[in-house]
Write an enzyme that holds these catalytic residues in place. Structure first.
Site, short mmCIF file in Angstrom:
data_model
loop_
_atom_site.label_atom_id
_atom_site.label_comp_id
_atom_site.label_asym_id
_atom_site.label_seq_id
_atom_site.Cartn_x
_atom_site.Cartn_y
_atom_site.Cartn_z
N ARG A 1 0.86 -1.20 0.00
CA ARG A 1 0.00 0.00 0.00
C ARG A 1 0.89 1.24 0.00
NH1 ARG A 1 -1.90 0.19 6.37
NH2 ARG A 1 0.01 1.17 7.10
N ASP B 1 8.60 -10.06 6.57
CA ASP B 1 8.87 -9.13 7.66
C ASP B 1 10.31 -8.70 7.50
OD1 ASP B 1 9.57 -7.84 9.99
OD2 ASP B 1 8.53 -9.24 11.30
N TYR C 1 11.76 8.04 15.08
CA TYR C 1 11.63 8.12 13.62
C TYR C 1 12.78 8.93 13.02
CZ TYR C 1 9.20 8.54 9.12
OH TYR C 1 8.87 8.47 7.79
N THR D 1 -0.50 9.29 2.16
CA THR D 1 -0.66 7.84 2.40
C THR D 1 -1.29 7.71 3.78
OG1 THR D 1 1.41 7.57 3.57
CG2 THR D 1 1.52 7.38 1.17
P1 NAD Z 1 2.31 3.12 4.80
O1 NAD Z 1 2.11 2.88 6.25
O2 NAD Z 1 1.13 3.36 3.93
O3 NAD Z 1 3.12 1.91 4.15
C1 NAD Z 1 4.17 1.26 4.83
C2 NAD Z 1 4.16 -0.18 4.41
O4 NAD Z 1 5.24 -0.85 5.07
C3 NAD Z 1 2.86 -0.91 4.80
O5 NAD Z 1 2.35 -1.63 3.71
C4 NAD Z 1 3.32 -1.83 5.93
O6 NAD Z 1 2.56 -3.03 6.04
C5 NAD Z 1 4.77 -2.09 5.54
N1 NAD Z 1 5.55 -2.58 6.67
C6 NAD Z 1 5.60 -2.06 7.93
N2 NAD Z 1 6.39 -2.81 8.71
C7 NAD Z 1 6.87 -3.83 7.93
C8 NAD Z 1 7.73 -4.92 8.16
N3 NAD Z 1 8.27 -5.17 9.37
N4 NAD Z 1 8.01 -5.75 7.12
C9 NAD Z 1 7.47 -5.54 5.90
N5 NAD Z 1 6.63 -4.51 5.62
C10 NAD Z 1 6.34 -3.67 6.64
O7 NAD Z 1 3.33 4.33 4.74
P2 NAD Z 1 3.97 5.16 3.52
O8 NAD Z 1 3.68 6.56 3.78
O9 NAD Z 1 3.64 4.54 2.21
O10 NAD Z 1 5.52 4.94 3.86
C11 NAD Z 1 6.46 4.34 2.99
C12 NAD Z 1 7.86 4.79 3.41
O11 NAD Z 1 7.96 6.20 3.22
C13 NAD Z 1 8.18 4.54 4.89
O12 NAD Z 1 9.53 4.16 5.01
C14 NAD Z 1 7.96 5.91 5.52
O13 NAD Z 1 8.70 6.07 6.70
C15 NAD Z 1 8.43 6.81 4.41
N6 NAD Z 1 7.93 8.18 4.48
C16 NAD Z 1 6.60 8.45 4.49
C17 NAD Z 1 6.18 9.79 4.49
C18 NAD Z 1 4.72 10.19 4.44
O14 NAD Z 1 4.39 11.36 4.66
N7 NAD Z 1 3.81 9.30 4.10
C19 NAD Z 1 7.13 10.82 4.52
C20 NAD Z 1 8.48 10.49 4.53
C21 NAD Z 1 8.88 9.17 4.49
#
Ligand code: NAD
Length: 238
Positions: free
Chosen positions: A15, A58, A150, A185
């Site tokens: 996702r 994982d 974080y 997201t």
């Molecule tokens: P999200 O929560 O929608 O997606 C994260 C995904 O990682 C999920 O599908 C979850 O099931 C998976 N996940 C979590 N723990 C896991 C594990 N142990 N093993 C395998 N999969 C695992 O979040 P997102 O916003 O799509 O985030 C994606 C990346 O971008 C992350 O690293 C997040 O820190 C980074 N990020 C997000 C934002 C934001 O504003 N959304 C900003 C900067 C960085």
């Protein structure tokens, strides 16, 4: 197409931004291994993409990494692209964050990214080609209150990227980090608008805007680029 005949692994691919990166890579010809804990969402996505497979992974589990990469190589072929995108957040400042949450964030975000590279890079090195894109954050370029774990984890990913890029020097393998700002997201949607209202591009970002940077770094257009850090944050970190 830029990724014709290439094989890519995307962690946290079920996702959010990971799903967008998987879609983008598949749309440009890659066979994508979508890896996540969210089996239903991951399977549904993989079934919708030509040549894609879903793998339960994982990212904190070293043996699971070995098994998944073996299966990907047997079914899809040698891995050309690794996008270490899986990540979690627990908010809390230095006084409030529980040590359990702090450790868990580091385990998923930092150890998970390390294990991905530790497992995939030997094959890339032997083949003399490959690209790793590690997803850090604007929080890996500056400090934020209430995000001690974080911020620590995302600075860790940024540093690990540079160390790994140097370890891969002269091998044909490149390693870069991407630093998204607030992105629409499930993780980013809850962010206070004040976080992006004053930035030069004063709006929330879309996952596809980050995907375009990931695809650039994963492909041959970035052939002279390694160890770099690439904000996609509307200017938040200027
Ligand atoms: P999200 O929560 O929608 O997606 C994260 C995904 O990682 C999920 O599908 C979850 O099931 C998976 N996940 C979590 N723990 C896991 C594990 N142990 N093993 C395998 N999969 C695992 O979040 P997102 O916003 O799509 O985030 C994606 C990346 O971008 C992350 O690293 C997040 O820190 C980074 N990020 C997000 C934002 C934001 O504003 N959304 C900003 C900067 C960085």
């Amino acid at each position: 197409m830029r990724f014709d005949g290439k094989v890519a692994i995307v962690t946290g691919g079920a996702r959010g931004m990971g799903a967008s990166h998987a879609r983008g890579l598949a749309a440009e010809g890659a066979r994508v291994a979508v890896c996540d804990l969210l089996d239903d969402e991951g399977r549904t996505l993989a079934e919708s993409l030509p040549g894609a497979r879903y793998h339960h992974l994982d990212v904190t589990d070293e043996e699971a990494w070995q098994a998944v990469v073996r299966t990907v190589e047997d079914t899809l072929g040698p891995v050309d692209v690794l996008v270490n995108n899986a990540g979690i957040v627990h908010f809390g400042g230095v006084e409030e964050q529980s040590p359990e949450h702090f450790r868990r964030i580091l385990d998923v975000n930092v150890v998970g990214t390390f294990l991905g590279m530790h497992t995939v890079l030997p094959g890339m090195r032997d083949r003399g080609r490959g690209a790793v894109v590690n997803i850090s954050s604007a929080a890996g370029l500056m400090g934020f209150a209430d995000g001690i774990g974080y911020v620590t984890s995302k600075w860790g990913i940024r540093g690990m990227t540079k160390a790994a890029a140097l370890d891969m020097a002269g091998t044909g393998v490149r390693v870069n980090s991407v630093h998204p700002g607030v992105i629409r997201t499930s993780m980013g949607e809850g962010a206070a608008p004040a976080l992006f209202a004053d930035q030069p591009v004063p709006r929330i970002g879309e996952p596809e805007e980050v995907t375009r940077m990931v695809l650039f770094l994963a492909g041959d257009d970035a052939s002279y680029t390694t160890g770099g850090e690439f904000p996609v944050d509307g200017g938040q970190t200027i």
